[in-house]
Write a protein that holds these residues in place. Sequence first.
Motif, PDB file in Angstrom:
ATOM      1  N   LYS A 197       0.851  -1.186   0.000  1.00 24.62           N
ATOM      2  CA  LYS A 197       0.000   0.000   0.000  1.00 24.62           C
ATOM      3  C   LYS A 197       0.893   1.244   0.000  1.00 24.62           C
ATOM      4  O   LYS A 197       1.839   1.321   0.796  1.00 24.62           O
ATOM      5  CB  LYS A 197      -0.896  -0.010   1.241  1.00 24.62           C
ATOM      6  N   PRO A 198       0.633   2.211  -0.862  1.00 23.02           N
ATOM      7  CA  PRO A 198       1.538   3.366  -0.941  1.00 23.02           C
ATOM      8  C   PRO A 198       1.310   4.368   0.182  1.00 23.02           C
ATOM      9  O   PRO A 198       0.239   4.438   0.782  1.00 23.02           O
ATOM     10  CB  PRO A 198       1.173   3.988  -2.293  1.00 23.02           C
ATOM     11  N   GLN A 199       2.340   5.150   0.443  1.00 22.61           N
ATOM     12  CA  GLN A 199       2.229   6.320   1.299  1.00 22.61           C
ATOM     13  C   GLN A 199       2.049   7.547   0.407  1.00 22.61           C
ATOM     14  O   GLN A 199       2.754   7.696  -0.591  1.00 22.61           O
ATOM     15  CB  GLN A 199       3.481   6.506   2.148  1.00 22.61           C
ATOM     16  N   ILE A 200       1.116   8.392   0.772  1.00 21.45           N
ATOM     17  CA  ILE A 200       0.915   9.641   0.033  1.00 21.45           C
ATOM     18  C   ILE A 200       1.437  10.766   0.919  1.00 21.45           C
ATOM     19  O   ILE A 200       0.900  11.014   2.002  1.00 21.45           O
ATOM     20  CB  ILE A 200      -0.576   9.877  -0.294  1.00 21.45           C
ATOM     21  N   GLU A 201       2.505  11.422   0.491  1.00 25.20           N
ATOM     22  CA  GLU A 201       3.146  12.450   1.304  1.00 25.20           C
ATOM     23  C   GLU A 201       2.849  13.835   0.725  1.00 25.20           C
ATOM     24  O   GLU A 201       3.435  14.229  -0.284  1.00 25.20           O
ATOM     25  CB  GLU A 201       4.656  12.232   1.349  1.00 25.20           C
ATOM     26  N   PRO A 202       1.938  14.564   1.342  1.00 25.12           N
ATOM     27  CA  PRO A 202       1.710  15.933   0.887  1.00 25.12           C
ATOM     28  C   PRO A 202       2.856  16.833   1.353  1.00 25.12           C
ATOM     29  O   PRO A 202       3.343  16.694   2.479  1.00 25.12           O
ATOM     30  CB  PRO A 202       0.387  16.308   1.556  1.00 25.12           C
ATOM     31  N   VAL A 203       3.311  17.687   0.479  1.00 23.16           N
ATOM     32  CA  VAL A 203       4.382  18.628   0.841  1.00 23.16           C
ATOM     33  C   VAL A 203       3.951  20.033   0.454  1.00 23.16           C
ATOM     34  O   VAL A 203       3.028  20.230  -0.344  1.00 23.16           O
ATOM     35  CB  VAL A 203       5.717  18.279   0.143  1.00 23.16           C
ATOM     36  N   ASP A 204       4.621  20.993   1.051  1.00 21.86           N
ATOM     37  CA  ASP A 204       4.331  22.384   0.730  1.00 21.86           C
ATOM     38  C   ASP A 204       4.626  22.634  -0.741  1.00 21.86           C
ATOM     39  O   ASP A 204       5.595  22.099  -1.300  1.00 21.86           O
ATOM     40  CB  ASP A 204       5.181  23.304   1.606  1.00 21.86           C
ATOM     41  N   HIS A 205       3.802  23.451  -1.371  1.00 22.25           N
ATOM     42  CA  HIS A 205       3.964  23.703  -2.805  1.00 22.25           C
ATOM     43  C   HIS A 205       5.354  24.233  -3.129  1.00 22.25           C
ATOM     44  O   HIS A 205       5.914  23.924  -4.185  1.00 22.25           O
ATOM     45  CB  HIS A 205       2.904  24.693  -3.275  1.00 22.25           C
ATOM     46  N   ALA A 206       5.935  24.971  -2.243  1.00 23.08           N
ATOM     47  CA  ALA A 206       7.259  25.542  -2.501  1.00 23.08           C
ATOM     48  C   ALA A 206       8.344  24.477  -2.541  1.00 23.08           C
ATOM     49  O   ALA A 206       9.446  24.711  -3.025  1.00 23.08           O
ATOM     50  CB  ALA A 206       7.591  26.576  -1.431  1.00 23.08           C
ATOM     51  N   ALA A 207       8.024  23.276  -2.033  1.00 18.76           N
ATOM     52  CA  ALA A 207       9.028  22.214  -1.964  1.00 18.76           C
ATOM     53  C   ALA A 207       8.991  21.286  -3.169  1.00 18.76           C
ATOM     54  O   ALA A 207       9.655  20.263  -3.171  1.00 18.76           O
ATOM     55  CB  ALA A 207       8.818  21.404  -0.692  1.00 18.76           C
ATOM     56  N   GLU A 208       8.185  21.622  -4.185  1.00 13.45           N
ATOM     57  CA  GLU A 208       8.103  20.731  -5.339  1.00 13.45           C
ATOM     58  C   GLU A 208       9.437  20.644  -6.064  1.00 13.45           C
ATOM     59  O   GLU A 208      10.349  21.426  -5.808  1.00 13.45           O
ATOM     60  CB  GLU A 208       7.019  21.202  -6.304  1.00 13.45           C
ATOM     61  N   GLU A 209       9.543  19.735  -6.981  1.00 13.54           N
ATOM     62  CA  GLU A 209      10.792  19.500  -7.701  1.00 13.54           C
ATOM     63  C   GLU A 209      11.330  20.826  -8.247  1.00 13.54           C
ATOM     64  O   GLU A 209      10.664  21.535  -8.997  1.00 13.54           O
ATOM     65  CB  GLU A 209      10.518  18.507  -8.844  1.00 13.54           C
ATOM     66  N   PRO A 210      12.541  21.213  -7.879  1.00 14.00           N
ATOM     67  CA  PRO A 210      13.017  22.575  -8.146  1.00 14.00           C
ATOM     68  C   PRO A 210      13.140  22.932  -9.619  1.00 14.00           C
ATOM     69  O   PRO A 210      12.969  24.084  -9.995  1.00 14.00           O
ATOM     70  CB  PRO A 210      14.376  22.613  -7.437  1.00 14.00           C
ATOM     71  N   GLY A 211      13.439  21.960 -10.474  1.00 12.06           N
ATOM     72  CA  GLY A 211      13.559  22.292 -11.891  1.00 12.06           C
ATOM     73  C   GLY A 211      12.270  22.822 -12.472  1.00 12.06           C
ATOM     74  O   GLY A 211      12.274  23.722 -13.311  1.00 12.06           O
ATOM     75  N   PHE A 212      11.158  22.273 -12.035  1.00 14.46           N
ATOM     76  CA  PHE A 212       9.866  22.751 -12.501  1.00 14.46           C
ATOM     77  C   PHE A 212       9.547  24.117 -11.910  1.00 14.46           C
ATOM     78  O   PHE A 212       9.059  25.004 -12.587  1.00 14.46           O
ATOM     79  CB  PHE A 212       8.755  21.777 -12.105  1.00 14.46           C
ATOM     80  N   ALA A 213       9.796  24.260 -10.627  1.00 13.88           N
ATOM     81  CA  ALA A 213       9.415  25.496  -9.948  1.00 13.88           C
ATOM     82  C   ALA A 213      10.067  26.703 -10.595  1.00 13.88           C
ATOM     83  O   ALA A 213       9.428  27.739 -10.808  1.00 13.88           O
ATOM     84  CB  ALA A 213       9.788  25.406  -8.468  1.00 13.88           C
ATOM     85  N   ALA A 214      11.342  26.572 -10.931  1.00 17.21           N
ATOM     86  CA  ALA A 214      12.047  27.701 -11.523  1.00 17.21           C
ATOM     87  C   ALA A 214      11.434  28.105 -12.860  1.00 17.21           C
ATOM     88  O   ALA A 214      11.314  29.287 -13.172  1.00 17.21           O
ATOM     89  CB  ALA A 214      13.518  27.343 -11.701  1.00 17.21           C
ATOM     90  N   LEU A 215      11.044  27.138 -13.645  1.00 19.46           N
ATOM     91  CA  LEU A 215      10.439  27.443 -14.941  1.00 19.46           C
ATOM     92  C   LEU A 215       9.045  28.044 -14.785  1.00 19.46           C
ATOM     93  O   LEU A 215       8.702  29.051 -15.410  1.00 19.46           O
ATOM     94  CB  LEU A 215      10.346  26.174 -15.793  1.00 19.46           C
ATOM     95  N   LEU A 216       8.240  27.417 -13.941  1.00 23.00           N
ATOM     96  CA  LEU A 216       6.844  27.838 -13.836  1.00 23.00           C
ATOM     97  C   LEU A 216       6.694  29.175 -13.138  1.00 23.00           C
ATOM     98  O   LEU A 216       5.690  29.872 -13.333  1.00 23.00           O
ATOM     99  CB  LEU A 216       6.039  26.765 -13.115  1.00 23.00           C
ATOM    100  N   ASP A 217       7.668  29.547 -12.315  1.00 23.11           N
ATOM    101  CA  ASP A 217       7.586  30.847 -11.661  1.00 23.11           C
ATOM    102  C   ASP A 217       7.596  31.983 -12.667  1.00 23.11           C
ATOM    103  O   ASP A 217       7.160  33.104 -12.360  1.00 23.11           O
ATOM    104  CB  ASP A 217       8.749  31.014 -10.671  1.00 23.11           C
ATOM    105  N   GLU A 218       8.081  31.704 -13.884  1.00 23.77           N
ATOM    106  CA  GLU A 218       8.113  32.732 -14.920  1.00 23.77           C
ATOM    107  C   GLU A 218       6.742  32.944 -15.560  1.00 23.77           C
ATOM    108  O   GLU A 218       6.562  33.874 -16.345  1.00 23.77           O
ATOM    109  CB  GLU A 218       9.119  32.348 -16.013  1.00 23.77           C
ATOM    110  N   VAL A 219       5.784  32.051 -15.266  1.00 23.37           N
ATOM    111  CA  VAL A 219       4.441  32.154 -15.864  1.00 23.37           C
ATOM    112  C   VAL A 219       3.441  32.298 -14.720  1.00 23.37           C
ATOM    113  O   VAL A 219       2.992  31.299 -14.146  1.00 23.37           O
ATOM    114  CB  VAL A 219       4.110  30.915 -16.705  1.00 23.37           C
ATOM    115  N   PRO A 220       3.070  33.512 -14.354  1.00 22.18           N
ATOM    116  CA  PRO A 220       2.199  33.702 -13.183  1.00 22.18           C
ATOM    117  C   PRO A 220       0.751  33.319 -13.466  1.00 22.18           C
ATOM    118  O   PRO A 220       0.323  33.195 -14.616  1.00 22.18           O
ATOM    119  CB  PRO A 220       2.313  35.211 -12.926  1.00 22.18           C
ATOM    120  N   GLY A 221       0.013  33.097 -12.368  1.00 24.40           N
ATOM    121  CA  GLY A 221      -1.431  32.905 -12.484  1.00 24.40           C
ATOM    122  C   GLY A 221      -1.873  31.503 -12.816  1.00 24.40           C
ATOM    123  O   GLY A 221      -3.033  31.286 -13.154  1.00 24.40           O
ATOM    124  N   LEU A 222      -0.970  30.528 -12.723  1.00 25.14           N
ATOM    125  CA  LEU A 222      -1.344  29.152 -13.028  1.00 25.14           C
ATOM    126  C   LEU A 222      -1.775  28.420 -11.760  1.00 25.14           C
ATOM    127  O   LEU A 222      -1.267  28.679 -10.668  1.00 25.14           O
ATOM    128  CB  LEU A 222      -0.158  28.398 -13.630  1.00 25.14           C
TER     129      LEU A 222
END
Length: 631
Positions: free
Chosen positions: A152-177
């Motif tokens: 049975k899997p564990q589902i670990e919720p994390v703070d949005h700011a802690a998501e995979e950093p490569g994505f965060a850096a790119l998506l921060d350039e496109v606001p409102g998503l």
Amino acid sequence: MARARAGEQVLAPEQFGRDTAWVQALPGAGRAYVDRPLPFLVLNRHPEGDAMGLARRIATISPSNIVWSATADADRAALACLRTVLAHQRAEDQRFLVLTLYDLPFDPQLDEASARLEPFRFVLSASADAAAQAAARCMGEALAELRIDLRKPQIEPVDHAAEEPGFAALLDEVPGLSRLSLGLPQIHRVRGEHDRVYPQIRDELETAAFDSVLQACAAFARATTASAQTLHYRAFGRSRLVEAALQIDRELDRISRSFDFLLSVSPINTTDAFEQFQAAKCAKPPTFRYRPLTVSPEQTKRALYAIDVHAAEDPVLETLFSEKRRELDLQLLMLQNRNTADFRYTSLLQYGPVESDLLVQAHAILAQVAPGSRPVRDSTPLDCHAVAHAAENMIARYRRRLPEFEAEVCLREDIGMGLMVSGQQLLVSTATRLPRGRLDALLQHEIGVHVLTAVNGNRQPLGIFGAGLANYEGIQEGLGVFAEFLVDGLTDARLRLLAARVLVVEAMLSGAGFVDCYRILHEQHDFSPRAGFNIVARIFRSGGLTKDAIYLRGLQQVFAFVARGDDLAPFWFGKIAEHHVTVVEELQQRGLLRAPVATPEFLTRPIARRQLERIRSGTAFIDLIREGPPC
């Protein structure tokens, strides 16, 4: 210059939403693919050279995605694609979901010799807006239901700011998503060997994780778009077939049509064999002869398993293709084992044994339905020519309403007494002798079900709907007998025959021989010599074919289906099994199936409508059949 895969067309952004998908190649074998305007986009940014990542695979099969390797050039191209998609698909007053997928790292404390398994956990994060939170809850609930290898899997919720950093850096350039991210476990990969996986775990994990992606995107759409409220989440899957899927279908269809399984395992000398059996005073099994095989089972199997079903880029289609490949494999194995003791055991893998409740039902029918208790209303005998003429008239009636209803009738000397369907051909044995009172019911069975579903299935984008999805035969034969019942043509003799087939299959599997089974029918259940012989001959053909138990089993399935209030409409799309009903409904919602060109004429008859009402009233199966039709 953008490149597309075989069968895909590279389009300008302004062509979004037209007749084909929008495709854009990215540096390093990356790709953007947009099936149609949708309120979400799935992203995967993976390490260079990593071809085995689960996140990459799931993103690739999503209906709207950008997949690329983690290099500076690819990052810039991916961001440009993201902005292009948003410019053409994002409504100004509505949210747009970007769902990022990435593979979690291996546990550094484990090595190849470790007795502990890789952690089975998903990492989930979402932006704070209500729509993204609804999508995250839906995804988490779907993944929590997953069980793989009893884990049975564990589902670990994390703070949005802690998501995979490569994505965060790119998506921060496109606001409102609205943003949702999912980290996927590595339980499918062999630790320490980058290019090896555990295939069964990979397939189960891929299917479940992709399903959760669609569920999350559907939850997001329902939270932001009024028109999405009633759509099933599967409707958000792809609405187009990639060329690879069409090629897989063509190959499976070609192999399926390269041999006629039933003709290959059926004797060509049934009439002579009966005379031989009688001359031996019914004490010695007859000798059957068969057609030469039109294919080499070994070579055909090699071609069958050269097909890469995973290239379809659609888990639903991959499942259908895999099921069909296994069925063809079993049929080819039966052809290899034809006329040997192993044949019946291979047949068991395909058609299954006789269930205890089915055997009880068969015994009940033979006990309660006496021979000749309700004879055919019109016993005037018809020969093969009269039967063929009536069949051609029925086909002509369909064709007057639907010119696409192409079918033909062929007289054959090399098949046993009766009728059988091969594709869109109705084969009539020249030995056929049929009471006039049985003719209409039998034609409704053969043409109104078997030929009709072949005609409809052959017009689908996927040819396997015409050749038949895996394990379609049980419900297909059940529908055929059900058609006989609806037009008041399911006679006592016919019902006894179906029950007798079940008894003989069970007896054969329990070790009884040809003569033993014949005596059971003739001496214990009062079947005529010819009727008893024909039943036993069908079941002992090629070494023992257990298929004939599916008629009564299928009839019970159809009765139960109708009694629940379910609609028979999905069965007219092609040759499908009962478990494919939800698949048909999904593919129809996604626009991947065409509406049937023909529906059975027997359903329009007043007597059929009254019979359906009786079934839905809850009357027991045996009572429905024994009471006869309503006035």
